[in-house]
Enzyme design. Structure first.
Site, PDB file in Angstrom:
ATOM      1  N   SER A 230       0.957  -1.158   0.073  1.00  0.00           N
ATOM      2  CA  SER A 230      -0.070  -0.012  -0.060  1.00  0.00           C
ATOM      3  C   SER A 230       0.922   1.313  -0.122  1.00  0.00           C
ATOM      4  O   SER A 230       1.646   1.392   1.005  1.00  0.00           O
ATOM      5  CB  SER A 230      -0.909  -0.199   1.293  1.00  0.00           C
ATOM      6  OG  SER A 230      -1.766   0.995   1.130  1.00  0.00           O
TER       7      SER A 230
ATOM      8  N   LYS B 270      -1.322  -0.912  -4.172  1.00  0.00           N
ATOM      9  CA  LYS B 270      -2.532  -0.078  -3.891  1.00  0.00           C
ATOM     10  C   LYS B 270      -2.100   1.381  -3.482  1.00  0.00           C
ATOM     11  O   LYS B 270      -1.190   1.566  -2.999  1.00  0.00           O
ATOM     12  CB  LYS B 270      -3.241  -0.726  -2.664  1.00  0.00           C
ATOM     13  CG  LYS B 270      -4.004   0.183  -1.638  1.00  0.00           C
ATOM     14  CD  LYS B 270      -4.813  -0.742  -0.664  1.00  0.00           C
ATOM     15  CE  LYS B 270      -5.117  -0.043   0.446  1.00  0.00           C
ATOM     16  NZ  LYS B 270      -5.756  -0.968   1.576  1.00  0.00           N
TER      17      LYS B 270
ATOM     18  N   LYS C 194      -3.364   5.170  -2.153  1.00  0.00           N
ATOM     19  CA  LYS C 194      -4.519   5.962  -1.440  1.00  0.00           C
ATOM     20  C   LYS C 194      -4.753   6.992  -2.412  1.00  0.00           C
ATOM     21  O   LYS C 194      -3.687   7.715  -3.282  1.00  0.00           O
ATOM     22  CB  LYS C 194      -3.832   6.268  -0.208  1.00  0.00           C
ATOM     23  CG  LYS C 194      -3.397   5.345   0.720  1.00  0.00           C
ATOM     24  CD  LYS C 194      -4.574   4.659   1.401  1.00  0.00           C
ATOM     25  CE  LYS C 194      -4.209   3.669   2.602  1.00  0.00           C
ATOM     26  NZ  LYS C 194      -5.356   3.040   3.148  1.00  0.00           N
TER      27      LYS C 194
ATOM     28  N   ASP D  61      -7.566   3.007  -2.710  1.00  0.00           N
ATOM     29  CA  ASP D  61      -8.250   2.941  -1.382  1.00  0.00           C
ATOM     30  C   ASP D  61      -8.575   4.448  -1.255  1.00  0.00           C
ATOM     31  O   ASP D  61      -7.764   5.527  -0.929  1.00  0.00           O
ATOM     32  CB  ASP D  61      -7.606   2.505  -0.471  1.00  0.00           C
ATOM     33  CG  ASP D  61      -8.310   2.405   0.961  1.00  0.00           C
ATOM     34  OD1 ASP D  61      -9.340   2.665   1.071  1.00  0.00           O
ATOM     35  OD2 ASP D  61      -7.513   1.948   1.953  1.00  0.00           O
TER      36      ASP D  61
ATOM     37  N   GLU E 204     -11.280   0.550  -2.905  1.00  0.00           N
ATOM     38  CA  GLU E 204     -11.739   0.393  -1.514  1.00  0.00           C
ATOM     39  C   GLU E 204     -12.425   1.648  -0.734  1.00  0.00           C
ATOM     40  O   GLU E 204     -11.994   2.501  -0.764  1.00  0.00           O
ATOM     41  CB  GLU E 204     -10.367  -0.061  -0.996  1.00  0.00           C
ATOM     42  CG  GLU E 204     -10.512  -0.798   0.526  1.00  0.00           C
ATOM     43  CD  GLU E 204      -9.089  -1.142   1.007  1.00  0.00           C
ATOM     44  OE1 GLU E 204      -8.354  -1.179   0.418  1.00  0.00           O
ATOM     45  OE2 GLU E 204      -9.078  -1.067   2.323  1.00  0.00           O
TER      46      GLU E 204
ATOM     47  N   ASP F 164     -14.108  -1.822   3.669  1.00  0.00           N
ATOM     48  CA  ASP F 164     -13.090  -2.193   4.759  1.00  0.00           C
ATOM     49  C   ASP F 164     -14.038  -1.500   5.926  1.00  0.00           C
ATOM     50  O   ASP F 164     -14.397  -2.369   6.719  1.00  0.00           O
ATOM     51  CB  ASP F 164     -11.752  -1.282   4.431  1.00  0.00           C
ATOM     52  CG  ASP F 164     -10.739  -1.108   5.665  1.00  0.00           C
ATOM     53  OD1 ASP F 164     -11.009  -1.490   6.588  1.00  0.00           O
ATOM     54  OD2 ASP F 164      -9.600  -0.614   5.261  1.00  0.00           O
TER      55      ASP F 164
ATOM     56  N   LYS G 206      -9.920  -7.126   8.370  1.00  0.00           N
ATOM     57  CA  LYS G 206      -9.080  -7.014   9.038  1.00  0.00           C
ATOM     58  C   LYS G 206      -9.599  -7.514  10.616  1.00  0.00           C
ATOM     59  O   LYS G 206     -10.340  -7.019  11.130  1.00  0.00           O
ATOM     60  CB  LYS G 206      -8.599  -5.629   9.305  1.00  0.00           C
ATOM     61  CG  LYS G 206      -8.197  -5.013   8.129  1.00  0.00           C
ATOM     62  CD  LYS G 206      -8.159  -3.332   8.382  1.00  0.00           C
ATOM     63  CE  LYS G 206      -7.643  -2.453   7.022  1.00  0.00           C
ATOM     64  NZ  LYS G 206      -7.536  -1.233   7.068  1.00  0.00           N
TER      65      LYS G 206
ATOM     66  N   GLY H 104      -4.271  -4.520   6.529  1.00  0.00           N
ATOM     67  CA  GLY H 104      -3.244  -4.286   7.699  1.00  0.00           C
ATOM     68  C   GLY H 104      -3.321  -2.815   8.335  1.00  0.00           C
ATOM     69  O   GLY H 104      -4.269  -2.030   7.654  1.00  0.00           O
TER      70      GLY H 104
HETATM   71 MG    MG Z   1      -8.758   0.659   3.553  1.00  0.00          MG
END
Ligand code: MG
Length: 385
Positions: free
Chosen positions: A147, A173, A175, A200, A225, A250, A274, A302
């Protein structure tokens, strides 16, 4: 028949560690890693470790290291001390009457799972498999991705992507946030036409942004996400119909009931599970079972865990119902050094191995743990700026 354990003591170690690379997200940036390392001691002298991976600030769930410490110290630990456990799922019932505080619950529960596995000469991965649906056995490794936080410039972003691809990560991934999203995805996709790419949003959008978000459909993304509110399920059920990119939830899924609701109303295409967010492995296994039953793609997310939580996540991620790469990267992505040994190293095919040892299979380094506790007490005045 498994050997039972009796919990003699619960010790809480709040820690702070410097991060090798920060993870700026739409909600802000944590300047360091905070956590509580939970140590459970049985009357036979077995030590189990768990991690409460709540952040220093209440920007993900409402929990912080401070609130988790408060409920663990004053309530939860007392509900578990002195109890004899012959099935680690009992911990869920012992602490369930305390509402919310999922991260705290997970850390305590995970320490008991670790001690229970050790008492039975088992790896945590095999103990989790034991309570998974019939025939689900650990694959001994987790397939993982990495990420990457928000970067100020495209150049900086490219540099990090290049570095991660060179290291062998096969799923990237990124952000995103309002104002740093569609154009960024476009330029990344142009430069890397073939990589497995996902985004995400950490809840930065509303349903009014549906048309804007649908522009992501042109970039062949693995998923987006948590586009909408952290506590929304209902509006996501409309968004799934307005865009083709699979929607992964998530933050919204805190219980197996949330997951069933999301499935029922068509609000979810993929689950990021998670254990910390759903309050432990017992609830995680319930979610796992629902995903298997509904053939819902599933991966393990995570919380920038230290080695204790990372090892536990790798164990869970090694189960065969985990169908997509997980957000569990090698130790050197996060800490130098971590408080555990040996480090997790990225292997062939973008994987991390489940350690061979019993329980979580890695060792907490007492000296480094004490240093990290001292660091926490230097930082504990930290408030979100
Ligand atoms: Mg997330």
């Amino acid at each position: 028949m498994m050997k039972s354990i009796t919990i003699k003591d619960v010790i809480l170690h709040p820690v702070a560690l410097s991060l090798v690379e920060l993870l700026p997200i739409s909600a802000g940036t944590e300047p360091f890693k905070g956590a509580i390392v939970v140590e459970v001691i049985t009357d036979n002298g077995i030590t189990g470790w768990g991690e409460v991976s709540s952040a220093p600030a209440p920007g993900y769930t409402g929990e912080t290291v401070g609130t988790s410490y408060h409920v663990l110290h004053n309530w939860m630990a007392n509900l578990v001390k002195g109890q004899t456990i012959d099935d680690p799922r009992q911990v869920y019932d012992l602490i369930h009457r305390i509402r919310y505080h999922e991260h705290a619950k997970h850390g305590l529960e995970a320490a008991v799972w670790d001690a229970f596995a050790k008492a039975n000469d088992m790896r945590l991965a095999d103990l989790l498999a034991h309570y998974a649906p019939e025939g689900h056995e650990s694959r001994n490794k987790a397939v993982v991705g990495v990420s990457i936080g928000l970067q100020a410039t495209d150049e900086e972003l490219f540099n990090i992507i290049d570095k991660r691809l060179k290291q062998g990560y096969r799923r990237i991934k990124l952000k995103i946030k309002r104002g740093r999203d569609v154009e960024m995805a476009q330029i990344v996709r142009e430069r890397y036409p073939d990589i497995s790419l996902m985004l995400d949003a950490n809840s930065d959008y509303t349903l009014d942004d549906a048309e804007h978000l649908a522009q992501f459909d042109q970039f062949n993304l693995l998923m987006i996400e948590q586009p909408l509110s952290h506590d929304d399920i209902y509006e996501h059920s409309f968004l799934t119909k307005k865009m083709n990119t699979p929607i992964c939830l998530d933050e919204s899924i805190k219980t197996v009931g949330d997951l069933k609701l999301a499935l029922q109303i068509g609000a979810i295409d993929i689950l990021n599970l998670k254990p910390a967010r759903v309050g432990g492995f017992t609830e995680s296994l319930r979610c796992y079972e629902v995903c298997v039953e509904h053939e819902l793609p599933l991966w393990i997310g995570g919380m920038l865990e230290v080695g204790v939580g990372r090892a536990a996540n790798v164990a869970l991620a090694s189960l065969p119902g985990i169908t997509l790469p997980c957000d569990i990267s090698a130790t050197d992505r996060y800490f130098d050094p971590d408080i555990t040994e040996p480090p997790f190293v990225l292997g062939e095919g973008s994987t991390l191995d489940v350690p061979d040892g019993y329980g979580i299979g890695i060792e907490v380094q007492r000296e480094r743990l004490e240093e990290a506790v001292a660091q926490w007490y230097e930082h504990d005045q930290y408030v979100l700026g």
